[in-house]
Enzyme design. Structure first.
Site, PDB file in Angstrom:
ATOM      1  N   CYS A 113      58.959  30.101  24.943  1.00 58.32           N
ATOM      2  CA  CYS A 113      58.188  31.116  25.678  1.00 58.32           C
ATOM      3  C   CYS A 113      58.996  31.565  26.884  1.00 58.32           C
ATOM      4  CB  CYS A 113      56.838  30.516  26.090  1.00 58.32           C
ATOM      5  SG  CYS A 113      55.642  31.723  26.656  1.00 58.32           S
ATOM      6  N   CYS A 124      53.787  43.573  24.162  1.00 58.23           N
ATOM      7  CA  CYS A 124      53.917  42.698  25.323  1.00 58.23           C
ATOM      8  C   CYS A 124      54.107  43.509  26.598  1.00 58.23           C
ATOM      9  CB  CYS A 124      55.101  41.757  25.130  1.00 58.23           C
ATOM     10  SG  CYS A 124      55.262  40.513  26.420  1.00 58.23           S
TER      11      CYS A 124
END
Length: 423
Positions: A159, A353
């Site tokens: 991540c 995103c």
């Protein structure tokens, strides 16, 4: 009369409960099990870490929306999944019998894999709101006594977006305080290049993010392994393209935020056929475990292999819209099984995103998230920061209202030709 249990009440678990309840029959029971009695919006944790948000701003008590939706809430940590007997054992000794189990727990944070890493060590984290609040206390101390910052993601991390966000948000906060000139910053990452993101890049992410780091006077080290962390000193091994040691760095810091690697939770570790060696749920294209067909996996808890190996190990991120597509596919497939049909729905794993940079931001669309892609672009601008703030408010409203996908969201996604399910 099926009993459907969702384990985990995060970004995947709560929408899963709402969608599953909508598709379940009138005699079916939907239960969500969580070790916390609240939902918190993880993407806002970098803001909490610099005191731009408080806990109350990004948390929602789970009791009222679950009761309104007709979903049973059990607040207790999971101790062990017993697939052979269809039982979920809880930490208090209770055992819940399920017909279908959806594992949506997110990961276990593997701080222990590196000496001195994490809130129990010498670095901060934004993976959980509890960590972000501790990070905020350390941040206040840094602003009173400026010192170098080391920020990034360790080997095995998957991540990377929050690491970049945290770096840029800290830079913005320091500039607002007019002390940025007193705080050298270094971005340390296991990515083979800046902007890799665990996705082999998105659009022109390499050029764009390198440019932003230069613009904000943030140095970087790629292909990096963290050897160990001491109080105020991080030992970093920079590797070459073959993963061999190239150079060692001893980086002094007064503040550090490093994202850890993830593993599966203890409740499922080492269950043969259910998880891979790291403890992530093995799934087929329908989100279903092949060995135990009444167990399903969504979100960060599932196993996804990297498309290409990297010199220093990196994982594949599971972003918000990608997880929502898993949720929708899983709900439809369980409904099909309850109707004695074969599951057919497949998640698109499309990714949308928004990455905040304090006063500006970067947005990307990757369809699907894993290359090769049909759509692949990245843009930057102040509008992204505003969009991120708006999305935070919108998503928290969805959680409070008990609606997974309002009509106007469906309309917007259709207009943008972004689908959750493969056609």
């Amino acid at each position: 009369m099926a009993h459907i249990i969702i384990l985990g009440a995060g970004l995947g678990g709560v929408p899963m409960a709402y969608e599953m309840k909508d598709l379940a029959g009138p005699d079916d029971t939907v239960t969500i099990v969580s070790d916390k009695d609240y939902y918190h919006f993880v993407p806002s944790n970098p803001w909490v870490a610099v005191d731009w948000r408080k806990r109350a701003d990004i948390t929602v008590p789970l009791g009222p929306p679950m009761a309104k939706k007709g979903v049973e809430l059990v607040v207790c940590a999971a101790k062990r999944v017993h697939p052979e007997t269809n039982e979920l054992e809880l930490a208090d000794g209770t055992k819940l019998i399920y017909d279908h189990l959806i594992i949506a727990t997110g990961p276990k944070l593997a701080f222990d894999e590196i000496e001195g890493l994490g809130p129990e060590g010498f670095t901060s984290s934004v993976c959980h709101i509890d960590h972000a609040e501790v990070a905020c206390d350390k941040w206040q101390a840094l602003t009173e006594q400026p010192a170098p910052i080391v920020v990034g993601a360790v080997q095995g991390a998957s991540c990377f977006g929050p690491a970049y966000e945290t770096a840029f948000v800290m830079d913005s906060d320091l500039r607002k305080r007019k002390i940025r000139d007193q705080v050298p910053m270094t971005f340390v990452t296991s990515e083979p290049y800046i902007g890799h993101l665990g996705l082999d890049g998105v659009g022109d992410s390499k050029t764009m993010l390198e440019s932003e780091l230069r613009k904000h006077h943030i140095n970087w080290i790629c292909n990096a392994k963290i050897d160990r962390v001491e109080d105020g000193l991080m030992h970093v091994i920079e590797c070459d393209e073959l993963g061999e040691e190239k150079q060692r760095h001893a980086l002094p810091f007064g503040y550090s935020m490093m994202l850890p690697a993830f593993t599966g939770i203890d409740a499922v570790r080492d269950i043969e056929g259910l998880v891979n060696p790291r403890g992530f749920i093995v799934i087929d294209k329908h989100q279903r475990n092949p060995a135990y067909p009444n167990i399903w996996g969504i979100g960060v808890a599932v196993a996804i292999a990297p498309k290409k190996p990297t010199p220093v190990p990196t994982g594949v991120p599971k972003t918000g819209f990608m997880i929502e597509s898993m949720v929708t596919a899983t709900a439809h497939n369980i409904r099909a099984v309850l109707d004695n049909q074969e599951p057919e729905s497949e998640a698109t794993w499309n990714a949308v995103c928004l990455a905040d940079m304090g006063d500006t931001g970067i947005a990307f669309v990757a369809m699907p998230q894993i290359p090769p892609r049909n759509v692949n672009w990245m843009r930057s601008g102040k509008w992204v920061h505003l969009a991120k703030v708006g999305f935070e408010k919108y998503f928290l409203h969805k959680i409070r209202s008990g609606v997974s996908e309002p009509i106007f969201e469906k309309f917007l996604m259709k207009m943008l030709n972004i689908d959750k399910l493969k056609k």
